[in-house]
Scaffold this active site. Structure first.
Site, PDB file in Angstrom:
ATOM      1  N   GLY A  13       0.835  -1.217   0.000  1.00 31.06           N
ATOM      2  CA  GLY A  13       0.000   0.000   0.000  1.00 31.06           C
ATOM      3  C   GLY A  13       0.852   1.241   0.000  1.00 31.06           C
ATOM      4  O   GLY A  13       0.540   2.232   0.659  1.00 31.06           O
ATOM      5  N   ASP A  64      -2.695  -7.371  -6.049  1.00 31.35           N
ATOM      6  CA  ASP A  64      -3.827  -7.185  -5.147  1.00 31.35           C
ATOM      7  C   ASP A  64      -3.507  -8.001  -3.886  1.00 31.35           C
ATOM      8  O   ASP A  64      -3.416  -9.229  -3.939  1.00 31.35           O
ATOM      9  CB  ASP A  64      -5.097  -7.709  -5.842  1.00 31.35           C
ATOM     10  CG  ASP A  64      -6.318  -7.683  -4.940  1.00 31.35           C
ATOM     11  OD1 ASP A  64      -6.176  -7.390  -3.726  1.00 31.35           O
ATOM     12  OD2 ASP A  64      -7.416  -7.979  -5.446  1.00 31.35           O
ATOM     13  N   ASN A  91       0.739  -2.853   5.305  1.00 35.39           N
ATOM     14  CA  ASN A  91       0.088  -1.549   5.491  1.00 35.39           C
ATOM     15  C   ASN A  91      -1.197  -1.382   4.675  1.00 35.39           C
ATOM     16  O   ASN A  91      -2.108  -0.674   5.114  1.00 35.39           O
ATOM     17  CB  ASN A  91       1.089  -0.442   5.118  1.00 35.39           C
ATOM     18  CG  ASN A  91       0.409   0.893   4.919  1.00 35.39           C
ATOM     19  OD1 ASN A  91       0.060   1.579   5.879  1.00 35.39           O
ATOM     20  ND2 ASN A  91       0.175   1.260   3.656  1.00 35.39           N
ATOM     21  N   SER A 143      -5.416  -0.662  14.034  1.00 38.73           N
ATOM     22  CA  SER A 143      -6.030   0.655  14.261  1.00 38.73           C
ATOM     23  C   SER A 143      -6.564   0.712  15.689  1.00 38.73           C
ATOM     24  O   SER A 143      -6.892  -0.340  16.271  1.00 38.73           O
ATOM     25  CB  SER A 143      -7.184   0.841  13.272  1.00 38.73           C
ATOM     26  OG  SER A 143      -7.996   1.927  13.661  1.00 38.73           O
ATOM     27  N   TYR A 156     -14.509  -3.035   9.439  1.00 41.37           N
ATOM     28  CA  TYR A 156     -13.137  -2.541   9.617  1.00 41.37           C
ATOM     29  C   TYR A 156     -12.593  -2.943  10.996  1.00 41.37           C
ATOM     30  O   TYR A 156     -11.467  -3.437  11.107  1.00 41.37           O
ATOM     31  CB  TYR A 156     -13.147  -1.024   9.447  1.00 41.37           C
ATOM     32  CG  TYR A 156     -11.791  -0.351   9.489  1.00 41.37           C
ATOM     33  CD1 TYR A 156     -10.925  -0.420   8.407  1.00 41.37           C
ATOM     34  CD2 TYR A 156     -11.390   0.362  10.616  1.00 41.37           C
ATOM     35  CE1 TYR A 156      -9.693   0.219   8.445  1.00 41.37           C
ATOM     36  CE2 TYR A 156     -10.165   0.998  10.661  1.00 41.37           C
ATOM     37  CZ  TYR A 156      -9.321   0.927   9.570  1.00 41.37           C
ATOM     38  OH  TYR A 156      -8.088   1.558   9.616  1.00 41.37           O
ATOM     39  N   ALA A 157     -13.427  -2.747  12.045  1.00 37.75           N
ATOM     40  CA  ALA A 157     -12.985  -3.089  13.405  1.00 37.75           C
ATOM     41  C   ALA A 157     -12.681  -4.580  13.513  1.00 37.75           C
ATOM     42  O   ALA A 157     -11.680  -4.970  14.128  1.00 37.75           O
ATOM     43  CB  ALA A 157     -14.051  -2.686  14.420  1.00 37.75           C
ATOM     44  N   LYS A 160      -9.384  -5.325  11.828  1.00 37.77           N
ATOM     45  CA  LYS A 160      -8.219  -4.813  12.555  1.00 37.77           C
ATOM     46  C   LYS A 160      -8.014  -5.550  13.876  1.00 37.77           C
ATOM     47  O   LYS A 160      -6.882  -5.728  14.321  1.00 37.77           O
ATOM     48  CB  LYS A 160      -8.367  -3.298  12.780  1.00 37.77           C
ATOM     49  CG  LYS A 160      -8.322  -2.482  11.477  1.00 37.77           C
ATOM     50  CD  LYS A 160      -7.003  -2.666  10.756  1.00 37.77           C
ATOM     51  CE  LYS A 160      -6.873  -1.815   9.511  1.00 37.77           C
ATOM     52  NZ  LYS A 160      -5.587  -1.988   8.810  1.00 37.77           N
ATOM     53  N   ILE A 189      -5.216   9.750  11.749  1.00 43.29           N
ATOM     54  CA  ILE A 189      -4.064  10.197  10.958  1.00 43.29           C
ATOM     55  C   ILE A 189      -4.588  10.894   9.702  1.00 43.29           C
ATOM     56  O   ILE A 189      -5.525  10.397   9.056  1.00 43.29           O
ATOM     57  CB  ILE A 189      -3.168   8.989  10.541  1.00 43.29           C
ATOM     58  CG1 ILE A 189      -2.838   8.093  11.749  1.00 43.29           C
ATOM     59  CG2 ILE A 189      -1.899   9.464   9.831  1.00 43.29           C
ATOM     60  CD1 ILE A 189      -2.030   8.723  12.846  1.00 43.29           C
TER      61      ILE A 189
END
Ligand code: NAP
Length: 248
Positions: A13, A64, A91, A143, A156-157, A160, A189
Site C-alpha cells: 500500500g 492485489d 500496510n 487501528s 473494519y474493526a 483490525k 491520521i
C-alpha cells in the site's frame, strides 16, 4: 543516525498515505525497499525515484494483496530481486463504512479480504525467507478501532482486531526462529482515508485527542522504523498505539 542501514524491507500500500511515508522514512534510514501498489503506476515510480535519492535500492511491484496467487508471485519476485527480506510492513488497507443494518455482504467481505486476509497471504509468503535467515520483523497496521471498536465500522474493526490476534499468534509461533511480529495501531491520521469523513465526525475525534492534533504519516512511520530496527530487538507480540493518547 540511520536505524535500518542495509536492511531489506517490503512495504504494501505504498502508492499513497501512510505506506508512502513509511517507504520514504525507511529509505532515509538506509533500508532497501520492495514497494507494492495495486499496479505499477506513476505514483509508485515517482516514489521509487524519491527513495533512491537516499542511496538505497528500490524495486516496484503491482499486486492485489487480497489475492493469494498474486501475493505469492510477488513474494517470489521480491526474493529473486533482493534475496533476503528483513522487514515486512503489512500496510495496505481499506474502509467500507456503514451501519450494520445497511452493510452489504460485499462491504463486509471486501474489508476482511483486503485488510485481514492480505496479512495472512503476505506473512505466510514472507516467513520463508525470514525462516531461512533466522531473523525478521513483521509489522502489521491495525487501528485504535480494532482495539476499541467504532459505530459504523463493524467490518473494519473486525478486520483490525483480527490482525491483532494474528500478530500475537505469529509472535508466539515464529519467536523461536528470531522472527518478531508486532502491530502498530494509529489513531486519527491525516490521509485520504480520513479526508473523506464528515467535518463534524473529524472535529469530534480531534476534540478527544489529548495531544490536540491529528497524527501524521511520519508519526506512524517513525514507530515502524523503531519496530523494524534492532532497537526493538526484545519487543514482539505487542501493539504500539500511535494515537496521541486517544481514549479507548
Ligand atoms: P490510504 O491513504 O487509503 O492508502 C491505502 C493504500 O492501500 C493505497 O495505496 C491503496 O492503493 C492500497 N490498497 C488498498 N487496497 C489494496 C489492494 N487490494 N491491494 C494492494 N494495495 C491496496 O490509507 P492510509 O490512511 O494510508 O492507511 C494505511 C493503513 O493504516 C491501513 O491499513 C489503515 O487501515 C491503517 N490506519 C489508518 C488510519 C488513518 O487515520 N488514516 C488510522 C488507523 C489505521 P490505491 O492507492 O491504488 O488505492
Amino acid at each position: 543516525m540511520k536505524l535500518l542501514e542495509g536492511k531489506n524491507a517490503v512495504v504494501t500500500g505504498a502508492a499513497r498515505g501512510i505506506g508512502r511515508v513509511i517507504a520514504l522514512t525507511f529509505a532515509k534510514h538506509g533500508a532497501n525497499l520492495a514497494i507494492l501498489g495495486r499496479s505499477v503506476d506513476d505514483r509508485l515510480l515517482s516514489l521509487k525515484a524519491e527513495c533512491e535519492a537516499f542511496g538505497v535500492k528500490v524495486f516496484v511491484y503491482g499486486a492485489d494483496v487480497s489475492n493469494m496467487q498474486q501475493t505469492t508471485a510477488f513474494a517470489d519476485a521480491v526474493v529473486k530481486d533482493m534475496t533476503e527480506v528483513d522487514i515486512l510492513v503489512n500496510n495496505a488497507g481499506i474502509t467500507r463504512d456503514n451501519l450494520l443494518m445497511r452493510m452489504s455482504e460485499e462491504q463486509w467481505d471486501e474489508v476482511i479480504m483486503v485488510n485481514l486476509k492480505s496479512v495472512f497471504n503476505l506473512t505466510k509468503a514472507f516467513q520463508r525467507p525470514m525462516l531461512k535467515k533466522k531473523a525478521g520483523s513483521i509489522i502489521n497496521l491495525t487501528s485504535v478501532v480494532g482495539v476499541a471498536g467504532n459505530a459504523g465500522q463493524t467490518n473494519y474493526a473486525a478486520s483490525k482486531a483480527g490482525i491483532i490476534g494474528f500478530t500475537k499468534s505469529v509472535a508466539k509461533e515464529l519467536g523461536s526462529r528470531n522472527i518478531r511480529c508486532n502491530a502498530v495501531a494509529p489513531g486519527f491520521i491525516e490521509t485520504d482515508m480520513t479526508h473523506g469523513l464528515p467535518e463534524d465526525v473529524k472535529q469530534e475525534w480531534l476534540k478527544n485527542i489529548p495531544l490536540k492534533r491529528a497524527g501524521t504519516g511520519e508519526d506512524v512511520a517513525n514507530a515502524c522504523v523503531f519496530l523494524g530496527s534492532d532497537m526493538s530487538g526484545y519487543i514482539s507480540g505487542d501493539v504500539l498505539m500511535v494515537s496521541g493518547a486517544m481514549p479507548l
